[in-house]
Design a protein around this motif. Structure first.
Motif, mmCIF file in Angstrom:
data_model
loop_
_atom_site.group_PDB
_atom_site.id
_atom_site.type_symbol
_atom_site.label_atom_id
_atom_site.label_comp_id
_atom_site.label_asym_id
_atom_site.label_seq_id
_atom_site.Cartn_x
_atom_site.Cartn_y
_atom_site.Cartn_z
ATOM 1 N N MET A 73 0.809 -1.228 0.000
ATOM 2 C CA MET A 73 0.000 0.000 0.000
ATOM 3 C C MET A 73 0.841 1.278 0.000
ATOM 4 S SD MET A 73 -3.312 -1.051 2.272
ATOM 5 C CE MET A 73 -4.085 0.517 1.915
ATOM 6 N N GLY A 74 2.012 1.232 -0.621
ATOM 7 C CA GLY A 74 2.843 2.426 -0.762
ATOM 8 C C GLY A 74 3.262 3.042 0.552
ATOM 9 N N GLN A 75 3.541 2.218 1.563
ATOM 10 C CA GLN A 75 3.818 2.741 2.901
ATOM 11 C C GLN A 75 5.286 3.104 3.138
ATOM 12 O OE1 GLN A 75 1.900 -0.122 5.537
ATOM 13 N NE2 GLN A 75 -0.063 0.877 5.202
ATOM 14 N N GLU A 76 6.117 3.008 2.112
ATOM 15 C CA GLU A 76 7.499 3.486 2.186
ATOM 16 C C GLU A 76 7.824 4.246 0.911
ATOM 17 O OE1 GLU A 76 9.820 4.893 3.727
ATOM 18 O OE2 GLU A 76 10.280 3.168 4.975
ATOM 19 N N PRO A 77 7.186 5.436 0.728
ATOM 20 C CA PRO A 77 7.324 6.167 -0.525
ATOM 21 C C PRO A 77 8.582 7.028 -0.641
ATOM 22 C CG PRO A 77 5.854 7.348 0.922
ATOM 23 C CD PRO A 77 6.216 6.063 1.627
#
Length: 169
Positions: A73-77
């Protein structure tokens, strides 16, 4: 837990945060915890417990290595610079952080492709389920796999670390 060819695992190269190349062997022959990390996840407070493990056991041959991953879910962008700054200023992280990786799929980092062959406590192998999945490699060639919701200071993890480390002198 399983023996997943410890020697070969320790020799699989990965990219460090500064763009260099390293292997788990570069961190000694003690206990290594490999964990995929993320800055914007509900499990992110596990950084605090990971750092505490590093402080508690580091002088006895234990190392945590964090692998940032943006697959969930894109939690380290962030960029590597942003990730390193966040880890240092928010959580006081002193353990090594590697370059951002993919842990699942055809483009998964080679180290993770190998680690995923290890089963968890229920005997399940395969994909990393979420951020903060932990793999503890011991000097005797065993890989212990702990799913994301198992906190780094869980008694089962502590037992594995303490049983595998050299006693304090």
């Amino acid at each position: 837990m399983t023996d997943v060819q410890q020697e070969s695992l320790r020799d699989i190269p990965f990219t460090t945060a500064d763009g260099g190349t390293a292997t788990l062997s570069d961190y000694g022959d003690g206990v290594v915890m490999v964990v995929n990390v993320a800055s914007k996840c509900g499990l992110t407070p596990q950084y605090e417990q990971l750092e505490q493990l590093q402080k508690t056991y580091g002088d006895r041959g234990f190392t945590v290595i964090g692998f940032p991953c943006n697959q969930f879910m894109g939690q380290e962008p962030g960029t590597m610079e942003e990730i390193l700054d966040y880890c240092a200023t928010t959580w006081g992280v002193s353990f090594p952080i590697a370059e951002k990786v993919k842990v699942n799929g055809s483009h998964a980092a080679p180290l993770y492709k190998a680690l995923k062959r290890a089963p968890d406590a229920e005997g399940k192998r395969g994909p990393v389920l979420w951020n903060f999945e932990k793999f503890v490699l011991t000097p005797d060639g065993v890989v212990h796999r702990f799913r994301p919701t198992t906190k780094p200071d869980d008694p089962a993890i502590i037992r594995v670390i303490e049983d595998a480390l050299t006693p304090r002198s």
